[in-house]
Design an enzyme around this catalytic site. Structure first.
Site, PDB file in Angstrom:
ATOM      1  N   GLU A 278       0.802  -1.228   0.004  1.00 38.68           N
ATOM      2  CA  GLU A 278       0.165   0.015  -0.095  1.00 38.68           C
ATOM      3  C   GLU A 278       0.850   1.149  -0.031  1.00 38.68           C
ATOM      4  OE1 GLU A 278      -3.725   1.916   2.688  1.00 38.68           O
ATOM      5  OE2 GLU A 278      -2.200   0.411   3.640  1.00 38.68           O
ATOM      6  N   LYS A 338      -9.640   1.251  -2.745  1.00 41.44           N
ATOM      7  CA  LYS A 338     -10.145   0.872  -1.404  1.00 41.44           C
ATOM      8  C   LYS A 338     -11.603   1.512  -1.173  1.00 41.44           C
ATOM      9  CE  LYS A 338      -8.758   1.032   3.531  1.00 41.44           C
ATOM     10  NZ  LYS A 338      -7.891   1.707   4.417  1.00 41.44           N
ATOM     11  N   CYS A 390      -5.271  -2.333   3.338  1.00 42.42           N
ATOM     12  CA  CYS A 390      -5.155  -1.988   4.910  1.00 42.42           C
ATOM     13  C   CYS A 390      -6.259  -2.689   5.587  1.00 42.42           C
ATOM     14  CB  CYS A 390      -5.498  -0.481   5.025  1.00 42.42           C
ATOM     15  SG  CYS A 390      -5.285  -0.006   6.536  1.00 42.42           S
TER      16      CYS A 390
END
Length: 516
Positions: A278, A338, A390
């Site tokens: 990420e 995301k 995440c």
């Protein structure tokens, strides 16, 4: 612990909550969740008998504070040492967050006190687990949700319970775990009846013993049950762990050095698929040096690899941007954006209200946008790979549709915000549960740790050392097929929980009206 002092009960329960930490990653000593909750239930029952309800619920709240603060202490670490808000703001934020999380445990016990029946066995084998799991489920979506610390995560290595993951998911495993703990509590509470010189075992107790044995036997038989099967050939994946600290990552003077490091690693890495974590590149593609992406893509292609990079991506004509995993090997650079953002970390809820507080403490405002829910998996190395980013790996119900349409799951993260705390280990434990629920390989690529490859049975196949630069190269096997959990998600367990609680509430009301 007979004749417990009500005034000391909150302290005992706070310590019991802290003790539960040892059941979760990185310790993995699941016996401690049993000890912790047995203490909680014993003190609860004693204070209920004494009629000390004020101390009872204060004690439950203290248990919740200990439970969540011990596991989530890294919030304080991140705010104080990484973001540098100052120790006062960090302490207040940690206590406030733990307090919100603890509320759901208090809610569970308030509900339990209301719907409990005359039968100790029914109360602790069925009603208590239902109340607790309802609280976990609510905590997983209220205020955008935070599903870490669910009881089921402490059982990802328990061979008697892992077989339930692909059927009932994390909440089902939590419920069964709590039901077993409830059975043990009944045995301890009624030990004179069951274990005394002249045992007087009731019918309910006999049925409880049979029920406990059935749970264990069914769990054992499910342990190696396969709902998916191999698809295609094994592929060789390479996870690049840059181990770039936060200060270096955002230092424009050192940024080109980081790009050079990644290019050199890509050039010498031979694999079918290379994944960078990420925000490996913390700037937009358009701001990268000219031809850099083309160059590293060519380097990867020379080694027979496709390349996925974590970097921000503009997702619409309005200029909104998202944290993304970008497939730079294909024309147009398709990306996964995301979808589940971190409140106050990636977006600011009610910015008009919180903006003043942010300015007061010198905190940066954040403005990421969420991607669409129905994003298709990438086709990489002849496999369909569903990415998440995440802490999205904690939201089982949001990943399940993507997982069922893919052959491999992958997470990219940057946990540098939390230093060398337990956050990275707890994050990996979430991924283990997702691998179990979906019976797919789960790839986890991170900047500082824990980069790992997880088997469909939840076991960690390989892992890089934390806080070291390196490349994890290993083989993964795509799988197709649908697990029962993918088909039904959380509906069976949550509907079952609600049904049990409704029946208990009706029974309670009938008893009340008969007495009246």
């Amino acid at each position: 612990m007979n004749n417990i002092s009500p005034k000391l009960a909150p302290l005992w329960l706070f310590l019991a909550g802290i003790l539960s930490m040892l059941a979760f990653a990185p310790f993995h000593k699941s016996i401690f969740i049993i000890i912790s909750l047995l203490i909680l239930l014993w003190v609860y029952e004693e204070l209920l008998v004494q009629g000390k309800k004020r101390y009872l619920y204060l004690g439950v709240a203290c248990f919740g504070m200990g439970y969540f603060t011990a596991q989530l202490y890294w919030i304080f670490y991140s705010l104080n040492y990484i973001i540098q808000t100052g120790i006062v703001v960090a302490i207040i934020s940690q206590l406030a967050f733990s307090g919100v999380m603890a509320f759901f445990i208090v809610f569970s016990f308030l509900l339990f006190s209301y719907v409990r029946t005359k039968s100790t066995e029914i109360n602790y084998l069925f009603i208590f687990p239902s109340c607790w799991v309802l609280g976990e489920w609510l905590r997983g979506w209220v205020l955008t949700g935070f599903p870490w610390c669910d009881i089921g995560y402490s059982q990802v290595s328990n061979t008697l319970l892992t077989g339930y993951f692909p059927i009932l998911g994390i909440y089902g495993v939590s419920w069964i775990s709590l039901s077993v703990i409830g059975f043990l509590f009944v045995v301890i509470r009624k030990r004179q009846n069951l274990l005394g010189n002249a045992p007087q075992i009731t019918r309910a107790q006999r049925l409880s013993i049979v029920y406990f044995m059935l749970l264990a036997l069914i769990g054992y038989s499910l342990n190696n049950k396969q709902y998916t099967e191999p698809y295609g050939r094994q592929i060789k994946v390479a996870l690049i762990q840059g181990n770039i600290d936060q200060e270096t990552k955002w230092d424009s003077r050192k940024f080109l050095r980081n790009l050079d490091m990644y290019a050199k690693v890509i050039a010498r890495t031979k694999a079918d698929l290379i994944i960078l974590p990420e925000t490996a590149f913390p700037i937009f593609e358009s701001n990268l040096p000219a031809y850099y992406l083309n160059d590293i893509t060519a380097l990867a292609r020379e080694n027979g690899a496709e390349l996925v990079i974590g970097m921000p991506q503009i997702i619409n004509d309005a200029g909104d941007y998202a944290s993304a995993a970008v497939d730079v090997s294909k024309p147009g650079h398709p990306y996964y954006a995301k979808t589940h953002l971190v409140p106050f970390g990636e977006f600011t809820p009610l910015a008009s209200i919180w903006g003043g507080l942010y300015r007061l403490f010198g905190l940066p405002m954040v403005g990421f946008s969420a991607g669409k829910l129905d994003q298709a998996p990438f086709v990489l190395a002849s496999q369909k790979i569903a990415f998440n980013i995440c802490y999205e790996n904690g939201f089982a119900n949001e990943l399940v549709n993507r997982a069922s349409n893919s052959t491999i799951m992958a997470n990219i993260s940057d946990l540098v915000w939390f230093g060398n705390t337990h956050a990275k280990d707890e994050h990996l434990q979430l991924s283990q549960a997702r691998a179990l629920e979906n019976q797919r390989y789960f790839i986890q690529s991170t900047n500082t740790g824990s980069s790992a490859i997880i088997k469909p049975n939840g076991e960690i196949q390989s892992r890089l050392p934390d806080y070291e630069s390196g490349v994890l190269i290993d083989y993964v096997q795509g799988r197709i097929g649908t697990t029962p959990y993918q088909h039904y998600t959380n509906y069976p367990i949550i509907c079952g929980v609600l049904l049990l609680l409704i029946l208990a509430a009706i029974s309670r009301m009938i008893t009340f009206y008969r007495r009246s």
